[in-house]
Motif scaffolding. Sequence first.
Motif, PDB file in Angstrom:
ATOM      1  N   LEU A 248       0.356   7.504  13.094  1.00  0.00           N
ATOM      2  CA  LEU A 248       0.784   7.136  11.627  1.00  0.00           C
ATOM      3  C   LEU A 248       1.631   8.163  10.883  1.00  0.00           C
TER       4      LEU A 248
ATOM      5  N   ALA B  93       3.625   9.081   8.493  1.00  0.00           N
ATOM      6  CA  ALA B  93       4.769   9.412   6.390  1.00  0.00           C
ATOM      7  C   ALA B  93       5.319  11.018   6.639  1.00  0.00           C
ATOM      8  N   ARG B  94       6.653  10.005   7.113  1.00  0.00           N
ATOM      9  CA  ARG B  94       7.866  10.869   6.230  1.00  0.00           C
ATOM     10  C   ARG B  94       8.724  10.815   4.574  1.00  0.00           C
TER      11      ARG B  94
ATOM     12  N   MET C 152       8.632   7.259   0.595  1.00  0.00           N
ATOM     13  CA  MET C 152       8.085   7.669   1.683  1.00  0.00           C
ATOM     14  C   MET C 152       8.003   6.203   2.195  1.00  0.00           C
ATOM     15  N   GLN C 153       8.355   6.940   4.004  1.00  0.00           N
ATOM     16  CA  GLN C 153       8.613   5.530   5.330  1.00  0.00           C
ATOM     17  C   GLN C 153       7.035   5.937   5.226  1.00  0.00           C
ATOM     18  N   VAL C 154       6.717   4.934   5.873  1.00  0.00           N
ATOM     19  CA  VAL C 154       5.391   4.882   6.930  1.00  0.00           C
ATOM     20  C   VAL C 154       5.628   4.383   7.492  1.00  0.00           C
TER      21      VAL C 154
ATOM     22  N   ALA D  29       4.149   2.985  11.797  1.00  0.00           N
ATOM     23  CA  ALA D  29       2.456   2.639  12.273  1.00  0.00           C
ATOM     24  C   ALA D  29       3.325   2.649  14.329  1.00  0.00           C
TER      25      ALA D  29
ATOM     26  N   GLU E   9       8.014   0.723   3.324  1.00  0.00           N
ATOM     27  CA  GLU E   9       8.521   2.299   2.535  1.00  0.00           C
ATOM     28  C   GLU E   9       8.412   2.233   0.911  1.00  0.00           C
TER      29      GLU E   9
ATOM     30  N   PHE F 284      -2.001   3.117   1.950  1.00  0.00           N
ATOM     31  CA  PHE F 284      -1.628   4.588   2.340  1.00  0.00           C
ATOM     32  C   PHE F 284      -3.193   4.863   3.243  1.00  0.00           C
TER      33      PHE F 284
ATOM     34  N   THR G  53      -2.852  11.313  11.974  1.00  0.00           N
ATOM     35  CA  THR G  53      -1.838  10.396  10.900  1.00  0.00           C
ATOM     36  C   THR G  53      -0.973  12.375  10.437  1.00  0.00           C
TER      37      THR G  53
ATOM     38  N   ILE H  91       1.882  13.453   8.316  1.00  0.00           N
ATOM     39  CA  ILE H  91       2.874  13.501   6.526  1.00  0.00           C
ATOM     40  C   ILE H  91       3.493  14.605   6.712  1.00  0.00           C
TER      41      ILE H  91
END
Length: 152
Positions: A36, A38-39, A47-49, A51, A58, A134, A146, A148
């Motif tokens: 995972l 998160a950018r 925030m783009q997630v 998986a 997003e 999230f 994960t 970040i």
Amino acid sequence: MRIATSASLIHIAAAFAGSAILLAAAENTARAADSLVARISLSRQTMQVLAEGRPAFEWKVSTAGSGFVTPTGSFRPTRMHEIWYSKKYDNAPMPHAVFFSGGYAVHGTSQIARLGRPASHGCVRLHPDAAADFYELVEAFGPTHTRIMIVR
């Protein structure tokens, strides 16, 4: 912009992290890989997630406003709280807080009209529904899987 729906959140978590067999296989084949990611883009206030490398969500965020700093870099979640109250800022509620560096966290906010532009004391603020999604994803994938990432 929300790429996945709340209903599909359960499917995402089940498909990627709910299976003990999948988790065991993933750990055996790619321990260094982050399941995972998160950018967070400070310039775009998004925030783009991802998986398993696939876009899942997003969202608009609010990061540090004038006079404050949101740290940049790559982090892992250090602790999580369904609800946290800021000891530094008048007991301000921080629902679904995923802490990543000292007192900095990704968390929900009631100030949703300010999402999409800098407004926080340094944390990454999300819509309460997005913060809950999230939080659930980090729980499902696990903090060790994960990442970040916060970029300018």
